[in-house]
Design a protein around this motif. Structure first.
Motif, mmCIF file in Angstrom:
data_model
loop_
_atom_site.group_PDB
_atom_site.id
_atom_site.type_symbol
_atom_site.label_atom_id
_atom_site.label_comp_id
_atom_site.label_asym_id
_atom_site.label_seq_id
_atom_site.Cartn_x
_atom_site.Cartn_y
_atom_site.Cartn_z
ATOM 1 N N ILE A 1 0.855 -1.191 0.000
ATOM 2 C CA ILE A 1 0.000 0.000 0.000
ATOM 3 C C ILE A 1 0.890 1.240 0.000
ATOM 4 O O ILE A 1 2.079 1.159 0.308
ATOM 5 C CB ILE A 1 -0.952 0.019 1.218
ATOM 6 N N GLY A 2 0.295 2.377 -0.333
ATOM 7 C CA GLY A 2 1.080 3.605 -0.430
ATOM 8 C C GLY A 2 1.148 4.385 0.872
ATOM 9 O O GLY A 2 2.210 4.757 1.328
ATOM 10 N N ASN B 1 3.737 -3.532 4.219
ATOM 11 C CA ASN B 1 4.833 -3.491 3.243
ATOM 12 C C ASN B 1 6.132 -4.130 3.729
ATOM 13 O O ASN B 1 6.982 -4.485 2.916
ATOM 14 C CB ASN B 1 5.118 -2.039 2.850
ATOM 15 N N TYR C 1 6.446 4.442 3.893
ATOM 16 C CA TYR C 1 6.665 3.645 2.672
ATOM 17 C C TYR C 1 8.164 3.446 2.428
ATOM 18 O O TYR C 1 8.633 2.334 2.168
ATOM 19 C CB TYR C 1 5.999 4.355 1.487
ATOM 20 N N LEU D 1 -2.119 2.016 -7.392
ATOM 21 C CA LEU D 1 -1.404 2.484 -6.194
ATOM 22 C C LEU D 1 -1.163 3.990 -6.238
ATOM 23 O O LEU D 1 -1.110 4.649 -5.202
ATOM 24 C CB LEU D 1 -0.053 1.760 -6.055
#
Ligand code: NAI
Length: 249
Positions: A93-94, A115, A156, A193
């Protein structure tokens, strides 16, 4: 015989974007593909699309933030096709775009859980299964942001740096057991995304790539397929870019 005939591959985050392109690339080359995603309808639709082409694919719901769910997905692969040889840990995911000093603590944990910890859980259950199958290969979907900062994306960027640490460590541990573990680092790729990034943001992202455009999911899938194949038989524990020249600056 195609390149991946007789091999089973598990691809996480395979309902959309890069994961979907990877699943398609591997299935088209003969792999039996487990399309794993937190979206059940998305996974079933993607697997159905592969089956419609006459390729071998099945869907499984997985939430990579839940180790029991990941264990079930790996078991599904082994039970359905007899063994697991290949894995692509791609679900991601961002997260929000905010300076580190304003980043919501819960958002940070959510991005890291998906992530980074999600990649660990995936490796945790995939690696023993791949060893049991007699060896194989894993690709972790890292990012160009595994090796540089990006303002507004603390969680991220931190998670993607961590993915390289996991990749290198697992590669050292599992090379003697016949499993190659590598990471792919895409530049910005045109997938959901990127969300509803407005024209100005898109133009900025494009400007970061000397190639003058964003990447495509199929271009990332091509490098991923190479790293999973026997053509990459001496490639262990390394980080491979597909970034339109982003990192060459
Ligand atoms: P996408 O949003 O098109 O696909 C991500 C997929 O992961 C979705 O199908 C989603 O349902 C699934 N997913 C999300 N959370 C999950 C969870 N907890 N468990 C299982 N599945 C989950 O995104 P895209 O662009 O295809 O990204 C795939 C990977 O590539 C991610 O790891 C991303 O960080 C990485 N990447 C993407 C880039 C880009 O510019 N699009 C650049 C560099 C890396």
């Amino acid at each position: 015989m195609s390149e991946f005939t007789g091999r089973t591959a598990l691809v996480t985050g395979a309902a959309s974007g890069i994961g979907r392109a990877v699943a398609s690339r591997l299935a088209s080359a003969g792999a039996s593909v487990v399309v794993a995603d937190v979206s059940g309808p998305g996974a079933r639709e993607a697997a159905g699309e592969l089956a419609d082409q006459g390729w071998r694919a099945s869907a499984v719901v997985v939430d990579v933030t839940d180790p029991a769910s990941v264990e079930r997905a790996v078991r599904h692969a082994v039970d359905t096709y007899g063994a697991l040889h290949l894995a692509v840990n791609n679900a991601g995911i961002g997260g929000p775009s905010l300076p580190t000093g304003e980043y919501d603590v819960e958002d940070f944990k959510r991005v890291l859980d998906t992530n980074l910890t999600g990649v660990f859980y995936s490796l945790r259950y995939e690696l023993p299964a791949i060893v049991a199958a007699g060896g194989g290969a894993v690709v972790n979907m890292a990012s160009i942001l595994s090796a540089r900062g990006f303002a507004g994306s603390a969680a991220y960027v931190a998670a993607k740096h961590g993915v390289l640490g996991l990749t290198r460590t697992a590669a050292l541990e599992y090379a003697p057991r016949g499993v190659r573990v590598n990471a792919v680092g895409p530049g910005f790729v045109d997938t959901p995304l990127l969300g509803d990034a407005d024209r100005g943001v898109r133009d900025y992202l494009v400007s970061l790539h000397p190639a003058g455009r964003l990447g495509t999911a199929a271009e990332v899938a091509e490098l991923t397929a190479f790293l999973l194949s026997d053509r990459a038989s001496f490639v262990h524990g390394s980080y491979h870019l597909v970034d339109g020249g982003y990192a060459a600056r």
